[in-house]
Design a protein around this motif. Structure first.
Motif, mmCIF file in Angstrom:
data_model
loop_
_atom_site.group_PDB
_atom_site.id
_atom_site.type_symbol
_atom_site.label_atom_id
_atom_site.label_comp_id
_atom_site.label_asym_id
_atom_site.label_seq_id
_atom_site.Cartn_x
_atom_site.Cartn_y
_atom_site.Cartn_z
ATOM 1 N N SER A 116 59.402 61.296 66.506
ATOM 2 C CA SER A 116 59.090 61.457 65.098
ATOM 3 C C SER A 116 59.083 59.922 64.363
ATOM 4 O O SER A 116 58.360 59.501 63.533
ATOM 5 N N GLU A 117 60.650 59.285 64.747
ATOM 6 C CA GLU A 117 60.646 57.966 64.232
ATOM 7 C C GLU A 117 59.654 57.114 64.554
ATOM 8 O O GLU A 117 59.179 55.990 63.974
ATOM 9 N N ARG A 118 59.478 57.098 65.927
ATOM 10 C CA ARG A 118 58.275 56.129 66.752
ATOM 11 C C ARG A 118 57.107 56.299 65.904
ATOM 12 O O ARG A 118 56.142 55.496 65.790
ATOM 13 N N ASN A 119 56.588 57.736 65.763
ATOM 14 C CA ASN A 119 55.325 57.914 65.247
ATOM 15 C C ASN A 119 55.484 57.343 63.815
ATOM 16 O O ASN A 119 54.405 56.831 63.199
ATOM 17 N N LYS A 120 56.349 57.593 63.125
ATOM 18 C CA LYS A 120 56.304 57.171 61.584
ATOM 19 C C LYS A 120 56.452 55.439 61.617
ATOM 20 O O LYS A 120 55.445 55.095 60.795
ATOM 21 N N MET A 121 56.892 54.811 62.543
ATOM 22 C CA MET A 121 56.850 53.485 62.462
ATOM 23 C C MET A 121 55.652 52.797 63.164
ATOM 24 O O MET A 121 54.837 51.813 62.508
ATOM 25 N N LYS A 141 60.380 46.611 70.712
ATOM 26 C CA LYS A 141 62.027 46.437 71.185
ATOM 27 C C LYS A 141 62.831 47.641 70.856
ATOM 28 O O LYS A 141 63.374 48.105 71.842
ATOM 29 N N ASP A 142 62.711 48.402 69.850
ATOM 30 C CA ASP A 142 63.430 49.785 69.631
ATOM 31 C C ASP A 142 62.744 51.125 69.988
ATOM 32 O O ASP A 142 63.270 52.155 69.730
ATOM 33 N N GLY A 143 61.506 50.865 70.094
ATOM 34 C CA GLY A 143 60.530 52.125 70.275
ATOM 35 C C GLY A 143 61.043 52.948 71.296
ATOM 36 O O GLY A 143 61.045 54.244 71.271
ATOM 37 N N ALA A 144 61.614 52.646 72.261
ATOM 38 C CA ALA A 144 62.302 53.399 73.709
ATOM 39 C C ALA A 144 63.526 54.330 73.369
ATOM 40 O O ALA A 144 63.780 55.188 73.597
ATOM 41 N N MET A 145 64.107 53.548 72.273
ATOM 42 C CA MET A 145 65.257 54.301 71.842
ATOM 43 C C MET A 145 64.991 55.164 70.831
ATOM 44 O O MET A 145 66.189 56.247 70.391
ATOM 45 N N MET A 146 63.977 55.327 70.282
ATOM 46 C CA MET A 146 63.716 56.007 68.976
ATOM 47 C C MET A 146 63.301 57.341 69.511
ATOM 48 O O MET A 146 62.733 57.363 70.609
ATOM 49 N N ASN A 147 63.393 58.545 68.628
ATOM 50 C CA ASN A 147 63.036 59.844 68.833
ATOM 51 C C ASN A 147 61.628 59.728 68.448
ATOM 52 O O ASN A 147 60.998 58.888 67.887
ATOM 53 N N ALA A 152 53.411 43.011 59.603
ATOM 54 C CA ALA A 152 52.996 43.823 60.777
ATOM 55 C C ALA A 152 53.469 43.444 61.894
ATOM 56 O O ALA A 152 53.725 44.209 62.672
ATOM 57 N N ARG A 153 53.584 42.151 61.996
ATOM 58 C CA ARG A 153 54.268 41.566 63.086
ATOM 59 C C ARG A 153 55.685 42.003 63.353
ATOM 60 O O ARG A 153 55.985 42.196 64.433
ATOM 61 N N LYS A 154 56.374 42.114 62.073
ATOM 62 C CA LYS A 154 57.729 42.487 62.353
ATOM 63 C C LYS A 154 57.987 43.899 62.841
ATOM 64 O O LYS A 154 58.596 44.373 63.721
ATOM 65 N N LEU A 155 57.104 44.705 62.209
ATOM 66 C CA LEU A 155 56.957 46.241 62.773
ATOM 67 C C LEU A 155 56.555 46.368 64.213
ATOM 68 O O LEU A 155 57.220 47.150 64.759
ATOM 69 N N LYS A 156 55.818 45.502 64.623
ATOM 70 C CA LYS A 156 55.240 45.662 66.010
ATOM 71 C C LYS A 156 56.311 45.263 66.848
ATOM 72 O O LYS A 156 56.693 46.039 67.765
ATOM 73 N N GLU A 157 57.060 44.215 66.631
ATOM 74 C CA GLU A 157 58.072 43.735 67.283
ATOM 75 C C GLU A 157 59.398 44.727 67.430
ATOM 76 O O GLU A 157 59.892 45.051 68.515
#
Length: 165
Positions: free
Chosen positions: A82-87, A74-80, A65-70
């Motif tokens: 749907s990827e951000r929602n999936k993660m 970190k990369d959430g702003a670069m994801m579209n 969970a910690r790795k997913l949050k990080e």
């Protein structure tokens, strides 16, 4: 008229002080004695061995969970989106898994500790009764209820010795 009850109360208190002076009171820290006993140490080792695998699962879920949050931060702003929602959904699932595993582990450990306390209760009661008789005491109080006690009236070490027999 109001002086009479005060005088009676003062007389009763004056007469009760000599009786108090004769009362012998000991103090024990039941929790310290019980959890410092050899039986409790053995129980703790067994408990640790029995729940090692469960603790590892809890730590693994927490780490994931910690790795997913990080990664999401970190990369959430670069994801579209749907990827951000999936993660974010994966993160929420890991958090739920962690909470479930942690709650289950805590509950199992708590139940085992409670069973140990119930099993040890007769031995503790017998040891306290022995202390009462051996030290010619009228009363034994738990240390949590006492502000100060003379060292010679703190019977915790004696109680521990009796529990370790």
């Amino acid at each position: 008229m109001s002086r009479i009850p005060m005088i009676v109360a003062a007389a009763i208190m004056a007469l009760s002080f000599p009786a108090m002076a004769e009362t012998r009171i000991g103090v024990v820290d039941l929790r310290q004695a019980l959890f410092s006993s050899n039986e409790a140490k053995s129980f703790s080792e067994t408990l640790q061995k029995d729940f090692t695998a469960d603790e590892a699962k809890v730590r693994e879920a927490q780490e994931q969970a910690r790795k997913l949050k990080e990664r999401l931060e970190k990369d959430g702003a670069m994801m579209n989106e749907s990827e951000r929602n999936k993660m974010a959904g994966e993160f929420q699932e890991k958090v739920k898994e962690f909470n479930f595993l942690k709650q289950r582990l805590d509950s199992a450990v708590s139940q085992r500790k409670q069973a140990f306390l119930e099993q040890a209760r007769p031995d503790v009661d017998a040891a306290v009764k022995e202390l009462l008789e051996e030290n010619d005491l009228d009363l034994i109080l738990p240390s949590e209820a006492v502000v100060y006690v003379k060292p010679e009236m703190n019977l915790t070490a004696q109680l521990l010795d009796k529990l370790n027999r």
